[in-house]
Each structure stands twice: as structure tokens, then as C-alpha cells.
Design a protein around this motif. Structure first.
Motif, PDB file in Angstrom:
ATOM      1  N   HIS A 254       0.840  -1.329  -0.222  1.00 12.01           N
ATOM      2  CA  HIS A 254       0.224  -0.056   0.081  1.00 12.01           C
ATOM      3  C   HIS A 254       0.776   1.392  -0.025  1.00 12.01           C
ATOM      4  O   HIS A 254       2.056   1.127   0.088  1.00 12.01           O
ATOM      5  CB  HIS A 254      -1.003  -0.079   1.096  1.00 12.01           C
ATOM      6  CG  HIS A 254      -0.445   0.073   2.392  1.00 12.01           C
ATOM      7  ND1 HIS A 254       0.419  -0.720   3.009  1.00 12.01           N
ATOM      8  CD2 HIS A 254      -0.501   0.971   3.487  1.00 12.01           C
ATOM      9  CE1 HIS A 254       0.801  -0.664   4.053  1.00 12.01           C
ATOM     10  NE2 HIS A 254       0.068   0.469   4.548  1.00 12.01           N
TER      11      HIS A 254
ATOM     12  N   GLY B  98      -5.186   3.844  -3.768  1.00  9.97           N
ATOM     13  CA  GLY B  98      -6.083   2.425  -3.988  1.00  9.97           C
ATOM     14  C   GLY B  98      -6.320   1.863  -2.826  1.00  9.97           C
ATOM     15  O   GLY B  98      -6.214   2.378  -1.708  1.00  9.97           O
ATOM     16  N   ILE B  99      -6.577   0.590  -3.037  1.00  7.32           N
ATOM     17  CA  ILE B  99      -7.072  -0.341  -1.719  1.00  7.32           C
ATOM     18  C   ILE B  99      -5.713  -1.226  -1.339  1.00  7.32           C
ATOM     19  O   ILE B  99      -4.925  -1.788  -2.067  1.00  7.32           O
ATOM     20  CB  ILE B  99      -7.927  -1.428  -2.128  1.00  7.32           C
ATOM     21  CG1 ILE B  99      -9.348  -0.673  -2.392  1.00  7.32           C
ATOM     22  CG2 ILE B  99      -8.363  -2.436  -1.284  1.00  7.32           C
ATOM     23  CD1 ILE B  99     -10.284  -1.334  -3.071  1.00  7.32           C
TER      24      ILE B  99
ATOM     25  N   ASN C 237      -4.242  -5.990  -8.681  1.00  7.91           N
ATOM     26  CA  ASN C 237      -5.379  -5.764  -7.785  1.00  7.91           C
ATOM     27  C   ASN C 237      -5.625  -6.672  -6.843  1.00  7.91           C
ATOM     28  O   ASN C 237      -5.411  -7.929  -6.898  1.00  7.91           O
ATOM     29  CB  ASN C 237      -6.400  -4.836  -8.291  1.00  7.91           C
ATOM     30  CG  ASN C 237      -6.155  -3.399  -8.854  1.00  7.91           C
ATOM     31  OD1 ASN C 237      -5.053  -3.001  -8.527  1.00  7.91           O
ATOM     32  ND2 ASN C 237      -7.058  -2.897  -9.364  1.00  7.91           N
TER      33      ASN C 237
ATOM     34  N   TYR D 131      -4.709   9.644  -3.109  1.00 11.68           N
ATOM     35  CA  TYR D 131      -5.399   8.185  -3.157  1.00 11.68           C
ATOM     36  C   TYR D 131      -4.409   7.141  -3.710  1.00 11.68           C
ATOM     37  O   TYR D 131      -3.817   7.461  -4.633  1.00 11.68           O
ATOM     38  CB  TYR D 131      -6.567   8.156  -4.066  1.00 11.68           C
ATOM     39  CG  TYR D 131      -7.271   7.125  -4.159  1.00 11.68           C
ATOM     40  CD1 TYR D 131      -7.829   6.368  -2.826  1.00 11.68           C
ATOM     41  CD2 TYR D 131      -7.551   6.407  -5.264  1.00 11.68           C
ATOM     42  CE1 TYR D 131      -8.611   5.217  -3.087  1.00 11.68           C
ATOM     43  CE2 TYR D 131      -8.207   5.107  -5.666  1.00 11.68           C
ATOM     44  CZ  TYR D 131      -8.989   4.458  -4.271  1.00 11.68           C
ATOM     45  OH  TYR D 131      -9.464   3.235  -4.492  1.00 11.68           O
TER      46      TYR D 131
ATOM     47  N   THR E  94      -2.643  -4.918   8.138  1.00  9.05           N
ATOM     48  CA  THR E  94      -4.548  -5.183   8.163  1.00  9.05           C
ATOM     49  C   THR E  94      -4.631  -5.446   9.701  1.00  9.05           C
ATOM     50  O   THR E  94      -4.119  -5.817  10.627  1.00  9.05           O
ATOM     51  CB  THR E  94      -4.635  -6.466   7.362  1.00  9.05           C
ATOM     52  OG1 THR E  94      -6.052  -6.660   7.243  1.00  9.05           O
ATOM     53  CG2 THR E  94      -4.154  -7.771   7.950  1.00  9.05           C
TER      54      THR E  94
ATOM     55  N   GLN F 178      -3.445  -4.038   0.309  1.00  8.01           N
ATOM     56  CA  GLN F 178      -3.488  -5.638   0.156  1.00  8.01           C
ATOM     57  C   GLN F 178      -2.257  -6.233   0.637  1.00  8.01           C
ATOM     58  O   GLN F 178      -1.389  -5.420   1.052  1.00  8.01           O
ATOM     59  CB  GLN F 178      -3.761  -5.898  -1.339  1.00  8.01           C
ATOM     60  CG  GLN F 178      -2.493  -5.464  -2.315  1.00  8.01           C
ATOM     61  CD  GLN F 178      -2.844  -5.820  -3.855  1.00  8.01           C
ATOM     62  OE1 GLN F 178      -3.643  -6.603  -4.144  1.00  8.01           O
ATOM     63  NE2 GLN F 178      -1.929  -5.211  -4.754  1.00  8.01           N
TER      64      GLN F 178
ATOM     65  N   GLN G 232      -7.255  -8.757   0.007  1.00  8.39           N
ATOM     66  CA  GLN G 232      -7.558  -7.468   0.657  1.00  8.39           C
ATOM     67  C   GLN G 232      -7.227  -7.469   2.049  1.00  8.39           C
ATOM     68  O   GLN G 232      -7.225  -8.491   2.853  1.00  8.39           O
ATOM     69  CB  GLN G 232      -9.218  -7.497   0.553  1.00  8.39           C
ATOM     70  CG  GLN G 232      -9.940  -8.447   1.377  1.00  8.39           C
ATOM     71  CD  GLN G 232     -10.318  -9.677   0.572  1.00  8.39           C
ATOM     72  OE1 GLN G 232      -9.462 -10.059  -0.466  1.00  8.39           O
ATOM     73  NE2 GLN G 232     -11.563 -10.247   0.600  1.00  8.39           N
TER      74      GLN G 232
ATOM     75  N   ASN H 141      -0.650  -2.390  -6.546  1.00  7.26           N
ATOM     76  CA  ASN H 141      -2.034  -2.051  -7.353  1.00  7.26           C
ATOM     77  C   ASN H 141      -2.068  -0.891  -8.213  1.00  7.26           C
ATOM     78  O   ASN H 141      -0.816  -0.374  -8.440  1.00  7.26           O
ATOM     79  CB  ASN H 141      -3.085  -1.667  -6.377  1.00  7.26           C
ATOM     80  CG  ASN H 141      -2.953  -0.388  -5.852  1.00  7.26           C
ATOM     81  OD1 ASN H 141      -2.075   0.535  -6.239  1.00  7.26           O
ATOM     82  ND2 ASN H 141      -3.316  -0.232  -4.646  1.00  7.26           N
TER      83      ASN H 141
ATOM     84  N   SER I 142      -5.004   3.399   2.620  1.00  5.80           N
ATOM     85  CA  SER I 142      -3.979   3.459   1.938  1.00  5.80           C
ATOM     86  C   SER I 142      -3.728   4.885   0.970  1.00  5.80           C
ATOM     87  O   SER I 142      -4.605   5.254   0.049  1.00  5.80           O
ATOM     88  CB  SER I 142      -4.053   2.462   0.772  1.00  5.80           C
ATOM     89  OG  SER I 142      -2.915   2.261  -0.155  1.00  5.80           O
TER      90      SER I 142
END
Ligand code: NI
Ligand code: MN
Length: 226
Positions: free
Chosen positions: A49, A121-122, A91, A119, A141, A124, A107, A72, A112
Motif C-alpha cells: 500500500h 488504491g486499496i 489488484n 489516493y 491489516t 492489500q 484484501q 496495485n 492507503s
């Protein structure tokens, strides 16, 4: 597989005949070994991230080593903006098949953004499969039931989990997650870098042992076979 912890969440694994480096943050890490970034020549750099403590040295090491970056879409765009093109987008939920193994994005429950606040992204983690074995790095996480999917689908040789609490899961949740992912060998990262995430290492190992699991804590900069 030979593993080196460079402090915080930065570590490398030699697997599939390649040198894989994760989440490079060494120069500004107060707990990192004193080392020259130029000595790091990974073949692949995986970035979980955009937070500074996972990405600050990524572009420099990528340019030095010409490594392929796996991250990502948004993080790949960020590399492109800095003049580095060799980035494979991956991703959450996708699997990238390389000639040395496969990497699946999984995930992470975490924010992030890039160091400038934009920004990223997500967040992971990655499940890496090679001929030598399979391992999972969760990235930053929280503990979630989603992680049970990993235990149901993969046979992990070891997993790398954050254990420092506050910004990520802590020791007790890492023990629980070790059950979810059905992996009893955990390499702990993301601890002792700053005061809020300082842990009692001996007590943490004892807690894992009491649960029938092994917590591996490596001396930064020293390669070990795990
Ligand atoms: Ni983070
Ligand atoms: Mn972090």
C-alpha cells in the motif's frame, strides 16, 4: 526459503530463484540496519500500500536494481509518474502468473494514501506460490474472517503478519489469524519501529508457543532460512 527482515515491514524472501523484496522503508526507519540501499538488488519489489512506511525507498531501489514492481494500479501509476515503467499492476483478487511463480493480491483492512496524501488504491497483501513453497504476507491489516479463505485454499509454509498493534493487528489477533490461515509459523513485522508499537518480544513468543504456534522475530539485516 531464505528471509531477511530489514526492520518494520520490509523483508526479502529468496524463492523461485528470485530475490523478492517487500515494502521497502529503510533509510528513514529508525530501527533499520545501517546499510547502503545500492547493495539491495531484488528481482521483484512488492508494495502492499501507499503509506510512507512501506514505500519510501521503493522508487530508488527499483531504479537501482531495475526490479519488476508488483503493486496495485494506483501505485503503478505513481511509479510511472516518477519515471519508472517496470510495474506490474495487481489488484485485490487478481493473480499474476510470473515465470518464477504466482502472486495473488488479497484484501487488507487498512487505509492507503501516498506520502503526499493522495489516493493510493486499496491496501492489500500477497500470497506467493513458488516451487520452493508458499507464503502469505498480509500487509498492514486488521484481523478479519475473510482471511479464512486463505486457509481453505492454500497450504502455507509460513506467513508474515504485523504484530505491533495500534496501526494494524496486534499479537493476540495475529495468533487468531494464524488459525484462520491455518499456518503455525508466523514471521512478525511492523513492531518496535516507534514507541507506540513497541512490544515485549519474549512475552509475544511465549503467547504464540502457548497457542501451539511459532513466532519468528528476525534480527534486522541478518538472512535466515525459515
Ligand atoms: Ni499502513
Ligand atoms: Mn504501516
Amino acid at each position: 526459503m531464505k528471509v531477511t527482515h530489514y526492520g518494520h515491514a520490509c523483508f526479502s524472501v529468496k524463492a523461485g530463484g528470485k530475490h523478492l523484496l517487500f515494502d521497502p522503508y529503510i533509510k528513514e526507519n529508525p530501527a533499520a540496519p545501517d546499510m547502503d540501499l545500492n547493495t539491495l538488488k531484488p528481482d521483484v519489489i512488492l508494495v502492499s500500500h501507499g503509506h510512507f512506511d512501506h514505500i519510501l525507498d521503493a522508487v530508488e531501489i527499483a531504479k537501482n536494481s531495475k526490479a519488476q514492481v508488483i503493486a496495485n494500479f494506483e501505485i503503478c501509476q505513481w511509479f510511472h509518474q516518477q519515471g519508472y515503467q517496470n510495474c506490474q499492476p495487481l489488484n485485490v483478487g487478481g493473480t499474476y502468473k510470473a515465470d518464477w511463480g504466482t502472486v495473488r493480491g488479497f484484501q487488507a483492512v487498512h487505509g492507503s494514501s501516498f506520502p503526499d496524501g493522495s489516493y493510493a488504491g486499496i491496501a492489500q497483501g500477497f500470497i506467493v506460490e513458488t516451487d520452493e513453497g508458499t507464503f502469505y504476507y498480509s500487509g498492514d491489516t486488521a484481523a478479519t474472517y475473510d482471511l479464512k479463505m486463505i486457509g481453505e485454499r492454500y497450504k502455507l509454509d509460513f506467513a508474515i503478519l504485523p504484530i505491533g498493534d495500534i496501526f494494524t493487528m496486534g499479537i493476540d489477533d495475529a495468533i487468531m489469524v494464524s488459525g484462520f490461515i491455518q499456518c503455525d509459523r508466523i514471521l512478525g513485522v511492523h513492531y518496535d519501529t516507534w514507541a507506540p508499537i513497541t512490544i515485549d518480544k519474549e512475552q509475544a513468543k511465549k503467547k504464540f508457543a502457548k497457542a501451539g504456534k511459532e513466532l519468528i522475530l528476525l534480527e534486522p539485516g541478518v538472512e535466515k532460512d525459515i
